[in-house]
Design a protein around this motif. Structure first.
Motif, PDB file in Angstrom:
ATOM      1  N   MET A  26     -59.538   1.300  30.858  1.00 57.97           N
ATOM      2  CA  MET A  26     -59.584   2.736  30.608  1.00 57.97           C
ATOM      3  C   MET A  26     -61.002   3.268  30.821  1.00 57.97           C
ATOM      4  O   MET A  26     -61.975   2.563  30.538  1.00 57.97           O
ATOM      5  N   ARG A 151     -57.655  -2.386  26.272  1.00 51.84           N
ATOM      6  CA  ARG A 151     -56.580  -2.067  25.337  1.00 51.84           C
ATOM      7  C   ARG A 151     -57.101  -1.111  24.265  1.00 51.84           C
ATOM      8  O   ARG A 151     -58.285  -1.095  23.949  1.00 51.84           O
ATOM      9  N   GLU A 220     -52.122   8.086  28.247  1.00 52.39           N
ATOM     10  CA  GLU A 220     -50.850   7.535  28.709  1.00 52.39           C
ATOM     11  C   GLU A 220     -51.129   6.470  29.754  1.00 52.39           C
ATOM     12  O   GLU A 220     -51.976   6.646  30.632  1.00 52.39           O
ATOM     13  N   ARG A 221     -50.418   5.363  29.650  1.00 51.80           N
ATOM     14  CA  ARG A 221     -50.602   4.255  30.585  1.00 51.80           C
ATOM     15  C   ARG A 221     -49.225   3.786  31.056  1.00 51.80           C
ATOM     16  O   ARG A 221     -48.251   3.844  30.313  1.00 51.80           O
ATOM     17  N   ASP A 225     -50.603  -0.201  34.982  1.00 52.75           N
ATOM     18  CA  ASP A 225     -51.910  -0.176  34.310  1.00 52.75           C
ATOM     19  C   ASP A 225     -52.070  -1.379  33.381  1.00 52.75           C
ATOM     20  O   ASP A 225     -53.139  -2.006  33.331  1.00 52.75           O
ATOM     21  N   ILE A 226     -51.026  -1.682  32.631  1.00 52.42           N
ATOM     22  CA  ILE A 226     -51.123  -2.789  31.677  1.00 52.42           C
ATOM     23  C   ILE A 226     -51.154  -4.131  32.406  1.00 52.42           C
ATOM     24  O   ILE A 226     -51.888  -5.048  32.010  1.00 52.42           O
ATOM     25  N   ARG A 264     -43.579   4.111  30.380  1.00 53.99           N
ATOM     26  CA  ARG A 264     -44.784   4.748  29.866  1.00 53.99           C
ATOM     27  C   ARG A 264     -45.152   4.208  28.483  1.00 53.99           C
ATOM     28  O   ARG A 264     -44.289   3.943  27.644  1.00 53.99           O
ATOM     29  N   THR A 269     -57.896   5.403  22.498  1.00 51.89           N
ATOM     30  CA  THR A 269     -59.079   4.699  22.976  1.00 51.89           C
ATOM     31  C   THR A 269     -59.964   4.268  21.808  1.00 51.89           C
ATOM     32  O   THR A 269     -59.981   4.888  20.749  1.00 51.89           O
TER      33      THR A 269
END
Length: 279
Positions: A26, A151, A220-221, A225-226, A264, A269
């Protein structure tokens, strides 16, 4: 191991992870650049050196506050990715060098600010601290950005979408790679080294001053992304899975798809800590 880890460079530490690092980590919080500018009184003059720059996440964020910036990293893939991202962003005042921190000063000259972000713990810290101190302007600063960006914060407060199932992701990685954290060709049974303050003091630095830049933003990820966040980590870089990588990724995507809300996720953060030392 954290207290008696004998340093040995391992070029496979982040092999094949650079494209995933740029996607799966992120961004730093918007206020980070302003906080550093205010704390250090930056005015557009001087030079920046970002050591262990990775794909240039911090370098590109701060480069506009200096006449010139230099990003160095020992991983070829990271330098390629950093150069690509600089081109996409139109940042023209950055030079990139594939270089181990232990090989500094490497004729790079002197700098107003030298930054380290999630990188110093992988280096011969005492040696690098001594060499970097000699590269700083007399009124310069060493800036260590401490952050966890792959994460978000854990919690039970409601978010727009489910949080990624990080505990189950960790279990899946352990099922494929074993219970002891991997790191390149080696393992880290007790994590990376501590004791930075003693090392910096012995190298002749004074301080530190500390500032914090708040987290808590909801982002939002997606599944991709993960997946990239997992592959961006030294303990689960793609090459570690060898021939089992396709099976691992398929299992990971299956886990994430089932845990998500239509693909999603939401996360808050984490706070970023900035530690500043003076030569």
């Amino acid at each position: 191991m954290a207290g008696d880890w004998e340093w040995q460079w391992d070029e496979t530490l982040y092999a094949d992870s650079a494209p995933h690092y740029a996607v799966g980590r992120m961004p730093y919080p918007p206020g980070l650049a302003g906080a550093v500018r205010e704390e250090l009184g930056l005015d557009g003059r001087g030079r920046l050196l970002d050591v262990g720059c990775g794909p240039g996440s911090l370098t590109l964020l701060l480069a506009g506050m200096f006449e010139e910036a230099v990003g160095v990293d020992a991983d070829r893939g990271m330098i390629v990715e950093a150069s690509r991202r600089a081109g996409e962003a139109g940042v023209a005042n950055v030079r990139w060098r594939r270089l181990r921190a232990e090989d500094l000063p490497a004729g790079l000259g002197t700098f107003r600010v030298v930054t380290f972000a999630q990188s110093f713990h992988w280096m011969d810290q005492a040696l690098v601290a001594r060499r970097v101190r000699g590269m700083l302007d007399p009124a310069g600063a060493w800036v260590h950005v401490q952050a966890t960006t792959h994460r978000g914060m854990p919690g039970e407060d409601p978010l727009p979408h489910p949080r990624p199932p990080w505990d189950r992701i960790d279990e899946l990685v352990a099922r494929y790679l074993g219970p002891v954290r991997r790191a390149g060709r080696g393992v880290l049974p007790t994590g990376t080294r501590a004791g930075e303050e003693e090392i910096m003091s012995r190298a002749g630095f004074t301080g530190p001053a500390r500032i914090e830049v708040g987290g808590g933003r909801v982002v939002e990820r997606g599944v991709d992304d993960i997946v990239s966040a997992v592959f961006s980590l030294s303990g689960s870089t793609p090459h570690l899975f060898a021939a089992e990588r396709p099976a691992f990724e398929a299992d990971l995507r299956r886990l994430l798809t089932r845990a998500s809300d239509g693909g999603r996720f939401s996360e808050r953060t984490r706070e970023v800590r900035v530690v500043i030392w003076r030569p």
